[in-house]
Design a protein around this motif. Structure first.
Motif, PDB file in Angstrom:
ATOM      1  N   VAL A 191       0.856  -1.200   0.000  1.00 58.64           N
ATOM      2  CA  VAL A 191       0.000   0.000   0.000  1.00 58.64           C
ATOM      3  C   VAL A 191       0.891   1.249   0.000  1.00 58.64           C
ATOM      4  N   PRO A 192       0.863   2.035  -1.081  1.00 55.75           N
ATOM      5  CA  PRO A 192       1.668   3.255  -1.083  1.00 55.75           C
ATOM      6  C   PRO A 192       0.982   4.342  -0.246  1.00 55.75           C
ATOM      7  N   VAL A 193       1.752   5.000   0.617  1.00 58.28           N
ATOM      8  CA  VAL A 193       1.215   6.104   1.423  1.00 58.28           C
ATOM      9  C   VAL A 193       1.967   7.372   0.997  1.00 58.28           C
ATOM     10  N   VAL A 194       1.262   8.261   0.320  1.00 54.48           N
ATOM     11  CA  VAL A 194       1.915   9.407  -0.330  1.00 54.48           C
ATOM     12  C   VAL A 194       1.723  10.678   0.496  1.00 54.48           C
ATOM     13  N   ALA A 195       2.794  11.440   0.652  1.00 57.72           N
ATOM     14  CA  ALA A 195       2.710  12.715   1.367  1.00 57.72           C
ATOM     15  C   ALA A 195       1.897  13.702   0.538  1.00 57.72           C
ATOM     16  N   GLY A 196       0.847  14.259   1.137  1.00 56.20           N
ATOM     17  CA  GLY A 196       0.051  15.274   0.446  1.00 56.20           C
ATOM     18  C   GLY A 196       0.767  16.605   0.469  1.00 56.20           C
ATOM     19  N   PHE A 197       0.242  17.574  -0.289  1.00 56.48           N
ATOM     20  CA  PHE A 197       0.637  18.984  -0.138  1.00 56.48           C
ATOM     21  C   PHE A 197       1.996  19.314  -0.745  1.00 56.48           C
ATOM     22  N   GLN A 198       2.791  18.280  -1.123  1.00 54.99           N
ATOM     23  CA  GLN A 198       4.148  18.592  -1.581  1.00 54.99           C
ATOM     24  C   GLN A 198       4.444  18.008  -2.954  1.00 54.99           C
ATOM     25  N   GLY A 199       5.388  18.645  -3.636  1.00 54.70           N
ATOM     26  CA  GLY A 199       5.836  18.150  -4.920  1.00 54.70           C
ATOM     27  C   GLY A 199       7.303  18.492  -5.081  1.00 54.70           C
ATOM     28  N   VAL A 200       7.760  18.352  -6.313  1.00 59.37           N
ATOM     29  CA  VAL A 200       9.160  18.663  -6.586  1.00 59.37           C
ATOM     30  C   VAL A 200       9.203  19.379  -7.941  1.00 59.37           C
ATOM     31  N   ASP A 201      10.056  20.420  -8.052  1.00 57.28           N
ATOM     32  CA  ASP A 201      10.118  21.094  -9.357  1.00 57.28           C
ATOM     33  C   ASP A 201      11.210  20.442 -10.207  1.00 57.28           C
ATOM     34  N   LYS A 202      11.417  20.947 -11.427  1.00 57.34           N
ATOM     35  CA  LYS A 202      12.325  20.204 -12.300  1.00 57.34           C
ATOM     36  C   LYS A 202      13.794  20.340 -11.879  1.00 57.34           C
ATOM     37  N   GLU A 203      14.071  21.328 -10.989  1.00 54.64           N
ATOM     38  CA  GLU A 203      15.436  21.436 -10.443  1.00 54.64           C
ATOM     39  C   GLU A 203      15.633  20.549  -9.212  1.00 54.64           C
ATOM     40  N   GLY A 204      14.562  19.879  -8.785  1.00 56.14           N
ATOM     41  CA  GLY A 204      14.684  19.019  -7.601  1.00 56.14           C
ATOM     42  C   GLY A 204      14.341  19.712  -6.297  1.00 56.14           C
ATOM     43  N   ASN A 205      13.887  20.982  -6.367  1.00 58.02           N
ATOM     44  CA  ASN A 205      13.493  21.674  -5.140  1.00 58.02           C
ATOM     45  C   ASN A 205      12.144  21.149  -4.637  1.00 58.02           C
ATOM     46  N   ILE A 206      11.992  21.118  -3.294  1.00 58.49           N
ATOM     47  CA  ILE A 206      10.692  20.734  -2.715  1.00 58.49           C
ATOM     48  C   ILE A 206       9.744  21.929  -2.852  1.00 58.49           C
ATOM     49  N   THR A 207       8.519  21.648  -3.276  1.00 57.93           N
ATOM     50  CA  THR A 207       7.520  22.719  -3.393  1.00 57.93           C
ATOM     51  C   THR A 207       6.287  22.335  -2.583  1.00 57.93           C
ATOM     52  N   THR A 208       5.441  23.325  -2.247  1.00 57.11           N
ATOM     53  CA  THR A 208       4.140  22.989  -1.640  1.00 57.11           C
ATOM     54  C   THR A 208       3.024  23.606  -2.471  1.00 57.11           C
ATOM     55  N   LEU A 209       1.825  23.035  -2.304  1.00 53.72           N
ATOM     56  CA  LEU A 209       0.719  23.329  -3.229  1.00 53.72           C
ATOM     57  C   LEU A 209      -0.257  24.387  -2.728  1.00 53.72           C
ATOM     58  N   GLY A 210       0.035  25.023  -1.584  1.00 53.51           N
ATOM     59  CA  GLY A 210      -0.921  25.981  -1.017  1.00 53.51           C
ATOM     60  C   GLY A 210      -1.738  25.295   0.066  1.00 53.51           C
ATOM     61  N   ARG A 211      -2.261  26.092   1.027  1.00 56.48           N
ATOM     62  CA  ARG A 211      -2.969  25.523   2.176  1.00 56.48           C
ATOM     63  C   ARG A 211      -4.130  24.627   1.730  1.00 56.48           C
ATOM     64  N   GLY A 212      -4.272  23.537   2.416  1.00 56.82           N
ATOM     65  CA  GLY A 212      -5.337  22.585   2.067  1.00 56.82           C
ATOM     66  C   GLY A 212      -4.977  21.722   0.871  1.00 56.82           C
ATOM     67  N   GLY A 213      -3.700  21.830   0.422  1.00 54.94           N
ATOM     68  CA  GLY A 213      -3.291  21.231  -0.849  1.00 54.94           C
ATOM     69  C   GLY A 213      -3.252  19.716  -0.887  1.00 54.94           C
ATOM     70  N   SER A 214      -3.388  19.043   0.254  1.00 54.98           N
ATOM     71  CA  SER A 214      -3.339  17.577   0.143  1.00 54.98           C
ATOM     72  C   SER A 214      -4.621  17.024  -0.482  1.00 54.98           C
ATOM     73  N   ASP A 215      -5.712  17.801  -0.452  1.00 53.71           N
ATOM     74  CA  ASP A 215      -6.900  17.387  -1.229  1.00 53.71           C
ATOM     75  C   ASP A 215      -6.506  17.262  -2.700  1.00 53.71           C
ATOM     76  N   THR A 216      -5.725  18.253  -3.159  1.00 52.48           N
ATOM     77  CA  THR A 216      -5.313  18.255  -4.569  1.00 52.48           C
ATOM     78  C   THR A 216      -4.409  17.063  -4.867  1.00 52.48           C
ATOM     79  N   THR A 217      -3.499  16.749  -3.926  1.00 56.08           N
ATOM     80  CA  THR A 217      -2.657  15.562  -4.122  1.00 56.08           C
ATOM     81  C   THR A 217      -3.540  14.333  -4.308  1.00 56.08           C
ATOM     82  N   GLY A 218      -4.530  14.168  -3.430  1.00 58.01           N
ATOM     83  CA  GLY A 218      -5.410  12.993  -3.498  1.00 58.01           C
ATOM     84  C   GLY A 218      -6.111  12.892  -4.843  1.00 58.01           C
TER      85      GLY A 218
END
Ligand code: ADP
Ligand code: ASP
Ligand code: MG
Length: 413
Positions: A130-157
């Protein structure tokens, strides 16, 4: 056998007992023969705590480091859930944004998802993990950690559900679904069985934080069915889906409020071409979104312009506007950050008149002054003094009979 994405919000993973409760739910869904991918928020309050820490380090934090910090709450919950699942005998593995590869742009603190690479997740599923994925975060093409804005884990889902072509995206939260208005301020609020994407988009953009707006945009674009429900019981929640005939006949389906905006008025603006552009260009350059705008009828070659901006950008917007007001020959600037925007939403408004006037009448009967109005095909919004928020929501809820199920056109005036 279905593929189900389950997203759990902050309250649902608020402590280790609640995480255990989530693990049991995931295990049960799997036992019933489904594949499950989980997306998680941070424990409730954790992201707020991290944001405060960032501001203690620096008033205006560098946004790359800000994202590196505020994304860490989700790293804790995904590892804890994977461990708890393993302790129940369910193979599980946690994934951060860069490990899945949730690719975003580089707009730190409000990044947009560009692409999700699902290969790793599919491989895990194939192995029965079962994969458990961190919501709210991503990575840009340079490898930097990014966040999606408040409440953003809904968007991840929802984005995971779209990328994996899942059968449904279940959003588990601390209420039993989407209600006719916030059940925490209106005890008579009623849970809806289903709501259309368009109505949910309006409710979310007008303040109903039960779903983050971008998650609904994603769902609409890719046809993901969202099931909003409680993680504390098994009651069916609310389906967010394509509009159907039954929904069209509902007049007003919900009421939202937002105390997150502030109002700025520019007084005595010369009524000539180019003035609005001179006024709003600096705001747009500063990435400040302007919401409602009203311009009064010109008197003696001058007019007043009033608009709203997010409260978080209020001070910056005010100083920009004060800077430009003199240059364009305006006589003054007024502002108010104690306002609230109350909105009624319903697809039935498209084909029915009289809704806006009924709203105005109901507010007038309570002595609530309307400061600004804006309308679209399926909503009417009024700005009022913030102190009237709860009262306005309750009287409108009563007047439009939202506590009753299936109030159709005939019952309106
Ligand atoms: P989570 O942490 O699970 O993401 P949120 O706090 O972001 O949960 O969203 C759930 C909250 O949304 C509820 O507790 C409720 O107060 C609020 N809310 C606002 N409007 C509505 C609505 N129309 N229906 C349900 N909840 C609403
Ligand atoms: N933890 C993040 C927040 O509090 C994301 C989320 O909960 O959806 O905004
Ligand atoms: Mg939320």
């Amino acid at each position: 056998m279905a593929l189900i994405v389950q997203k759990y919000g902050g309250t649902s993973v608020g402590d280790i007992n609640r995480i255990r409760n989530v693990a049991r739910r995931v295990a049960k869904t799997r036992q019933e023969g489904n594949d499950v991918v989980v997306a998680l928020s941070a424990m409730s309050g954790e992201t707020d705590r991290l944001i405060q820490l960032a501001h203690q380090a620096w008033d205006t934090p560098d946004l790359r480091e800000y994202d590196a910090l505020i994304s860490t709450g989700e790293q804790i919950t995904v590892a804890l859930l994977a461990l708890t699942l393993q302790s129940l005998g369910v193979p599980s593995k946690s994934f951060l944004g860069n490990q899945v590869r949730i690719l975003t742009d580089s707009a730190f603190s409000k990044a947009r998802i560009r692409k999700i690479e699902v290969r790793t997740l599919r491989q895990a599923l194939k192995k029965g993990v079962v994969p458990v994925v961190a919501g709210f975060q991503g990575v840009d093409k340079e490898g930097n950690i990014t966040t999606l804005g408040r409440g953003g884990s809904d968007t991840t889902g929802v984005a995971l559900a779209a990328a994996l072509k899942a059968d449904v995206c279940e959003i588990y939260t601390d209420v039993e679904g989407v209600f006719t208005t916030d059940p925490n301020i209106c005890p008579k609020a009623r849970k809806m069985d289903a709501i259309s994407y368009d109505e949910m988009l309006e409710l979310a953009s007008l303040g109903a934080k039960v779903l983050e707006i971008r998650s609904v945009e994603f769902a609409k674009k890719y046809g993901v069915v969202i099931h909003v429900r409680s993680s504390f019981n098994d009651n069916p929640g609310t389906l967010v889906m394509k509009e159907d005939k039954d929904m069209e006949s509902v007049l007003v389906s919900g009421i939202s409020y937002s105390k997150d905006e502030a109002k700025i008025s520019v007084i005595g603006v010369p009524d000539k071409p180019g003035v609005a552009s001179q006024l709003f260009s600096p705001l747009s350059l500063a990435n400040i979104t302007v919401d409602m705008i009203i311009q009064n009828v010109s008197q003696g070659g001058h007019t007043d312009l009033t608009f709203t901006v997010p409260k978080s950008d209020f001070k910056k917007a005010l100083s920009l506007v004060e800077g430009v007001a003199g240059k364009i020959g305006a006589t003054g600037v007024d502002s108010d950050d104690h306002i609230s925007k109350i909105s009624i939403v319903g697809v039935g408004m498209r084909s029915h008149s009289g809704i806006a006037s009924k709203m105005f009448q109901v507010l007038a009967d309570e002595g609530i002054n309307i400061q600004m109005i804006s309308t679209s095909e399926i909503k009417v919004s009024c700005v009022v003094d913030a102190k009237y928020t709860e009262l306005a929501v309750r009287v409108l809820h009563e007047a439009f009979e939202l506590a009753k199920k299936d109030v159709k056109m005939e019952s309106s005036f």
